[in-house]
Design a protein around this motif. Sequence first.
Motif, PDB file in Angstrom:
ATOM      1  N   TYR A  45     -55.799  22.937 -34.114  1.00  0.00           N
ATOM      2  CA  TYR A  45     -54.870  21.848 -34.417  1.00  0.00           C
ATOM      3  C   TYR A  45     -53.980  21.534 -33.213  1.00  0.00           C
ATOM      4  N   VAL A  49     -54.058  17.915 -31.169  1.00  0.00           N
ATOM      5  CA  VAL A  49     -52.895  17.025 -31.099  1.00  0.00           C
ATOM      6  C   VAL A  49     -52.467  16.833 -29.643  1.00  0.00           C
ATOM      7  N   SER A  52     -54.915  14.235 -28.199  1.00  0.00           N
ATOM      8  CA  SER A  52     -54.824  12.872 -28.729  1.00  0.00           C
ATOM      9  C   SER A  52     -53.470  12.220 -28.470  1.00  0.00           C
ATOM     10  N   GLU A  53     -52.419  13.030 -28.349  1.00  0.00           N
ATOM     11  CA  GLU A  53     -51.079  12.482 -28.111  1.00  0.00           C
ATOM     12  C   GLU A  53     -50.447  13.205 -26.923  1.00  0.00           C
ATOM     13  N   HIS A  56     -47.190  15.253 -26.662  1.00  0.00           N
ATOM     14  CA  HIS A  56     -47.070  16.598 -27.229  1.00  0.00           C
ATOM     15  C   HIS A  56     -47.552  17.690 -26.272  1.00  0.00           C
TER      16      HIS A  56
END
Length: 257
Positions: A45, A49, A52-53, A56
């Motif tokens: 996870y 994340v 994709s972002e 972060h």
Amino acid sequence: LLQARRKILAMDNPLDNAARYLDYLKKTQPTPQTLAMVESAIFLYVCKVAVSESRHQDALRRMSGKTAERFGLLPNAVVDCLWMQCAARGIQCDAGNKELYELVIRKDVSGREPKKIKEALLLSMCEAFPEDPYPCIELASLYHGKNAFRKAENILKKAMELAPYDNRVQDMHMISLVISADKSLNKGNYERARQDLEKARALDTGTNTLLLQEKELFHQICEQPEILEKTIGANLDQYPLFQRLKLASMLRMDVLN
């Protein structure tokens, strides 16, 4: 447990909270296998994340020294390296986490250390999923970047055995041989260059005919710099105008280089 989990999902100091979550989870007396799979899922996870972002990504750096030591991470490493370390930790916990492996395949990294970790993970993926040719393809790309062309060719031979009719595998192997032929040409090893081009022609699925024709003509020019213009023209005349222009443009770039 719930509070730690919510903070992980919100990427609020995710790794320190992952450590807390796992500590709380231990008190519920799960099996070691369950605990390992949960840890692997957390790292999947966090890595997903962070990819994709991009906002972060810096969240990976926010952890205590105790957490870094626990997970075997280097908090002062560059983000790509830290990301790869997190992925490696997740795979270490669950070697069957294919989704995390696939994330590693898609992740573009720069720098020696991140690429070194990625190479090790791809090799372990080849072992964990011996019937999947795609780790071999990605590993070959990595070897191309390191100029390890024979390693790339050998790993692609393995991919060809796994998926002999897969166009992507055939094309990648063909390109690998073309690159290897160019390298042999630069060293003046014309015989080896010819052999690699012949192998490439045998593998071509029909999508790279023009490239192979250009390479063959280019190699002729390198071997015989006094080659006649009409000989070059004869090679070009068999193609329609647009393809002739394309071939001539590729040939010009190769000759200038």
